[in-house]
Design a protein around this motif. Sequence first.
Motif, short mmCIF file in Angstrom:
data_model
loop_
_atom_site.label_atom_id
_atom_site.label_comp_id
_atom_site.label_asym_id
_atom_site.label_seq_id
_atom_site.Cartn_x
_atom_site.Cartn_y
_atom_site.Cartn_z
N ALA A 1 -6.61 -2.67 5.06
CA ALA A 1 -6.55 -1.21 5.11
C ALA A 1 -5.52 -0.72 5.74
O ALA A 1 -5.20 -1.00 6.84
N SER B 1 0.86 -1.04 0.07
CA SER B 1 -0.05 0.05 -0.12
C SER B 1 0.77 1.16 -0.07
O SER B 1 0.38 2.36 -0.69
N GLU C 1 -5.92 0.41 0.30
CA GLU C 1 -6.82 -1.04 0.55
C GLU C 1 -5.92 -1.81 -0.34
O GLU C 1 -5.23 -1.75 -1.36
#
Length: 149
Positions: free
Chosen positions: A143, A70, A127
């Motif tokens: 997340a 991420s 996410e």
Amino acid sequence: MSSVKALEMLKKVLDFSVKRGGFDHVFEKTKLVSAGDGKCVAEMVVEKQHTNAFNMLHGGFTASAIDLFSSIAVLTHPKIFEDIDEHSESGVSVDIHVKYLASAKIGDEIIINADTVKLGRNLAFLEVTMIRKADNVIIAKGAQTKFVG
């Protein structure tokens, strides 16, 4: 930023992370497949070093992968960096959540899809979905919120 340029630069970011001698060395055989516009896709094969005592994908590895990929995805967002280099920083984690939905064993191929859902002035909302490639089963969903201001 072109996705080709983003992919080239993010491969350097990942390589730098792996070779710096810290925990990220566990991602040395992870391959970045695509990157750009706040997204990235990576693939890997689960090996012994990625597993727990039951030879299944380790939850800590999964959480670390969600954090790392991420972070790499947000680097490709046009609002963050126009010129990524291998020493770019993606911000600081504020919150991270992982839902463990299925297992993966040694030899399983994994796809890691990371997406920048929203990028504000100071926070990025990200996410990640990890999928077992052979049967498209979702292994984990994560997340993360990062301070990027």
